[in-house]
Design a protein around this motif. Structure first.
Motif, PDB file in Angstrom:
ATOM      1  N   THR A 123       0.832  -1.203   0.000  1.00 60.07           N
ATOM      2  CA  THR A 123       0.000   0.000   0.000  1.00 60.07           C
ATOM      3  C   THR A 123       0.870   1.258   0.000  1.00 60.07           C
ATOM      4  OG1 THR A 123      -1.817  -1.128   1.130  1.00 60.07           O
ATOM      5  CG2 THR A 123      -1.772   1.277   1.272  1.00 60.07           C
ATOM      6  N   TYR A 136      -4.864  -9.436  -0.602  1.00 61.66           N
ATOM      7  CA  TYR A 136      -6.236  -9.206  -0.146  1.00 61.66           C
ATOM      8  C   TYR A 136      -7.051 -10.496  -0.242  1.00 61.66           C
ATOM      9  CZ  TYR A 136      -5.931  -4.055   0.020  1.00 61.66           C
ATOM     10  OH  TYR A 136      -5.635  -2.750   0.333  1.00 61.66           O
ATOM     11  N   LYS A 156     -10.228 -10.416   1.955  1.00 57.88           N
ATOM     12  CA  LYS A 156     -10.669  -9.027   1.809  1.00 57.88           C
ATOM     13  C   LYS A 156     -11.088  -8.826   0.357  1.00 57.88           C
ATOM     14  CE  LYS A 156      -7.660  -7.185   5.469  1.00 57.88           C
ATOM     15  NZ  LYS A 156      -6.613  -6.182   5.819  1.00 57.88           N
ATOM     16  N   THR A 204     -13.629  -7.293  -1.180  1.00 57.68           N
ATOM     17  CA  THR A 204     -14.005  -5.972  -1.693  1.00 57.68           C
ATOM     18  C   THR A 204     -12.761  -5.192  -2.114  1.00 57.68           C
ATOM     19  OG1 THR A 204     -15.979  -5.892  -0.299  1.00 57.68           O
ATOM     20  CG2 THR A 204     -15.134  -3.789  -1.140  1.00 57.68           C
ATOM     21  N   GLU A 205     -11.739  -5.226  -1.267  1.00 59.26           N
ATOM     22  CA  GLU A 205     -10.495  -4.530  -1.567  1.00 59.26           C
ATOM     23  C   GLU A 205      -9.793  -5.156  -2.771  1.00 59.26           C
ATOM     24  OE1 GLU A 205     -11.490  -5.615   1.338  1.00 59.26           O
ATOM     25  OE2 GLU A 205     -11.181  -4.094   2.905  1.00 59.26           O
ATOM     26  N   ARG A 256     -11.472  -4.134  -5.963  1.00 59.32           N
ATOM     27  CA  ARG A 256     -11.126  -2.746  -6.276  1.00 59.32           C
ATOM     28  C   ARG A 256      -9.784  -2.673  -7.001  1.00 59.32           C
ATOM     29  NH1 ARG A 256      -9.896  -0.077  -1.061  1.00 59.32           N
ATOM     30  NH2 ARG A 256      -7.862  -1.028  -1.506  1.00 59.32           N
ATOM     31  N   ASP A 257      -8.786  -3.415  -6.522  1.00 56.04           N
ATOM     32  CA  ASP A 257      -7.477  -3.407  -7.189  1.00 56.04           C
ATOM     33  C   ASP A 257      -7.555  -4.032  -8.570  1.00 56.04           C
ATOM     34  OD1 ASP A 257      -6.180  -2.085  -5.176  1.00 56.04           O
ATOM     35  OD2 ASP A 257      -5.085  -3.824  -4.409  1.00 56.04           O
TER      36      ASP A 257
END
Length: 224
Positions: free
Chosen positions: A170, A190, A195, A197-198, A201-202
């Motif tokens: 990050t 992630y 994770k 959702t994260e 997103r990536d």
């Protein structure tokens, strides 16, 4: 003794030539340099250029021998020390490579490439505590470097230290937001941590950057 700026520029010059020059051109350059050295055997810059052609042709032992000759005359020549470290590493002479990287760092404690090289060498040689010590110093010395954070994240990921690796990727992405490798690695971390959702997103960001959906399907398919 070469100044730090000279060593850094020489490093990137060497890497760029390695990527762009075909073998025949390299061999022609090597032959020309060898002929010149017969006339001017004491010319350090010429010997450095010859050694660079040897390195690019993966003639590790010959390159090391050239750097040995240079360092016999100029024991603190940064370029020769730095590239001999890489030649020694390729020859699996890890102890000698370590000595050369450490010698550069004695002269220039903040030299980025040598600190990184030493950390990665220790990682390869299974000296894990020393590797992490060196990479931590690198991050402290170069807090604005995305590469430093990403390198530490890679080490943490190899050790399954997922939370730490996520943090460092990050930090790397904050400094280099469009780096595809960093985003892929963080998405993978992630997913491992559920994770999703994260991770999505990536992955979506990677598509925006031009990565084809098909290439990302193995990661998308791991998201439940």
């Amino acid at each position: 003794m070469l100044r730090l700026t000279t060593l850094v520029s020489l490093t990137f010059w060497f890497l760029s030539l390695s990527a762009q020059t075909d073998n025949q051109t390299l061999r022609d350059s090597l032959k020309a340099a060898a002929n010149e050295l017969m006339r001017y055997p004491e010319n350090i810059d010429l010997r450095l250029r010859k050694a660079s052609w040897n390195m690019q042709l993966e003639q590790w032992q010959t390159a090391k021998d050239e750097y040995d000759r240079i360092l016999d005359r100029q024991p603190d020549n940064l370029a020769a020390l730095f590239f001999r470290a890489h030649a020694n590493e390729r020859l699996h002479r890890y102890a000698f490579a370590r000595i050369d990287f450490e010698h550069v760092l004695i002269i220039v404690p903040t030299h980025f490439e040598s600190r990184l090289g030493l950390a990665l060498l220790n990682q390869k040689d299974n000296r894990l505590t020393e590797a992490m010590d060196q990479i931590n110093i690198l991050v402290q010395q170069h807090p604005d470097s995305a590469i430093a954070y990403a390198a530490r994240a890679g080490m943490e990921l190899e050790r399954n230290m997922l939370s730490l690796a996520e943090f460092d990727y990050t930090e790397a992405i904050l400094r280099d937001p469009d780096n595809i490798d960093y985003l892929i690695n963080r998405a993978d971390i992630y997913i491992r941590q559920r994770k999703h959702t994260e991770a999505r997103r990536d992955l979506n960001r990677l598509q925006q950057l031009g990565v084809e959906r098909k290439a990302l399907d193995p990661l998308y398919n791991r998201i439940k």
